[in-house]
Design a protein around this motif. Structure first.
Motif, short mmCIF file in Angstrom:
data_model
loop_
_atom_site.label_atom_id
_atom_site.label_comp_id
_atom_site.label_asym_id
_atom_site.label_seq_id
_atom_site.Cartn_x
_atom_site.Cartn_y
_atom_site.Cartn_z
N ASP A 29 0.78 -1.17 0.12
CA ASP A 29 -0.02 -0.17 0.22
C ASP A 29 0.89 1.20 0.05
OD1 ASP A 29 -2.23 -1.38 -0.09
OD2 ASP A 29 -2.43 -1.08 2.17
N THR A 44 -4.83 6.52 -2.10
CA THR A 44 -4.00 5.13 -1.43
C THR A 44 -4.21 4.12 -2.61
OG1 THR A 44 -3.53 3.88 0.06
CG2 THR A 44 -5.68 4.42 0.06
N ARG A 70 -4.63 3.70 4.36
CA ARG A 70 -5.69 4.41 4.54
C ARG A 70 -5.47 5.43 5.73
NH1 ARG A 70 -8.94 4.33 0.34
NH2 ARG A 70 -9.39 2.26 -0.34
N GLU A 73 -3.22 7.95 4.58
CA GLU A 73 -4.12 8.87 3.57
C GLU A 73 -4.91 9.84 4.54
OE1 GLU A 73 -7.15 8.30 0.03
OE2 GLU A 73 -7.23 6.96 1.62
N GLU A 89 -11.08 14.01 -2.88
CA GLU A 89 -9.82 13.69 -2.46
C GLU A 89 -8.69 14.57 -3.25
OE1 GLU A 89 -9.09 9.55 -3.22
OE2 GLU A 89 -9.81 9.07 -1.04
#
Length: 130
Positions: A29, A44, A70, A73, A89
Motif C-alpha cells: 500500500d 491510496t 488508509r 491517507e 480527494e
C-alpha cells in the motif's frame, strides 16, 4: 532549481529516485499524489499503475508516492483539509503541499544513497516520516 520544479519531477539523477518507476502489478500500500493542473489528488492504492489509468492521467502526473495505507491517507487529508476541493480527494496544489513532497523526496534520496530503499516494498526508515 526552484521548489515547485523539484516537487513536480526534476529529481536527483545520481540516485535515480523517481516516483514514476511504477510497478506493473500489485505492490505494498502507498499513498500517492497525482497532479492535474493546479490540483493534486491524494489517494491510496496497492496498484498505482492501474489507479493512474483509471484516473485517465499519464503516469508522469504522479509527483510523490509514500508508504502507507488508509490511515496515512486520512492523516494527510486532515492535515491538508484547508486545501480540499469540495468533498473530494483533490486538494489545491500550493506551497505547503510542495514543501511536504520536497521533504519526502529529500528523505527518499538519502535512503537510496544508503540502502536499497523501494517505496513500493518497504516502509520509510524510522525518523524519515513527516
Amino acid at each position: 532549481m526552484n521548489d515547485l520544479a523539484f516537487s513536480i519531477g526534476e529529481f536527483d539523477r545520481e540516485t535515480g529516485y523517481r516516483p514514476l518507476n511504477i510497478p506493473d502489478g500489485p505492490h505494498a500500500d502507498v499513498v500517492y499524489f497525482v497532479l492535474n493542473g493546479n490540483r493534486v489528488k491524494i489517494g491510496t492504492t496497492a496498484n498505482l499503475r492501474n489507479r493512474v489509468r483509471a484516473l485517465s492521467l499519464p503516469s508522469s502526473n504522479v509527483i510523490a508516492v509514500v508508504p502507507g495505507g488508509r490511515s496515512r491517507e486520512a492523516e494527510l487529508h486532515a492535515a491538508l483539509s484547508h486545501l480540499r476541493v469540495g468533498r473530494t480527494e483533490w486538494f489545491a496544489f500550493d506551497p505547503s503541499v510542495a514543501d511536504l513532497i520536497n521533504h519526502w523526496h529529500a528523505q527518499a534520496m538519502l535512503a537510496r544513497r544508503h540502502a536499497r530503499f523501494n517505496v513500493f516494498t518497504a516502509p520509510m526508515p524510522t525518523g524519515a516520516q513527516k
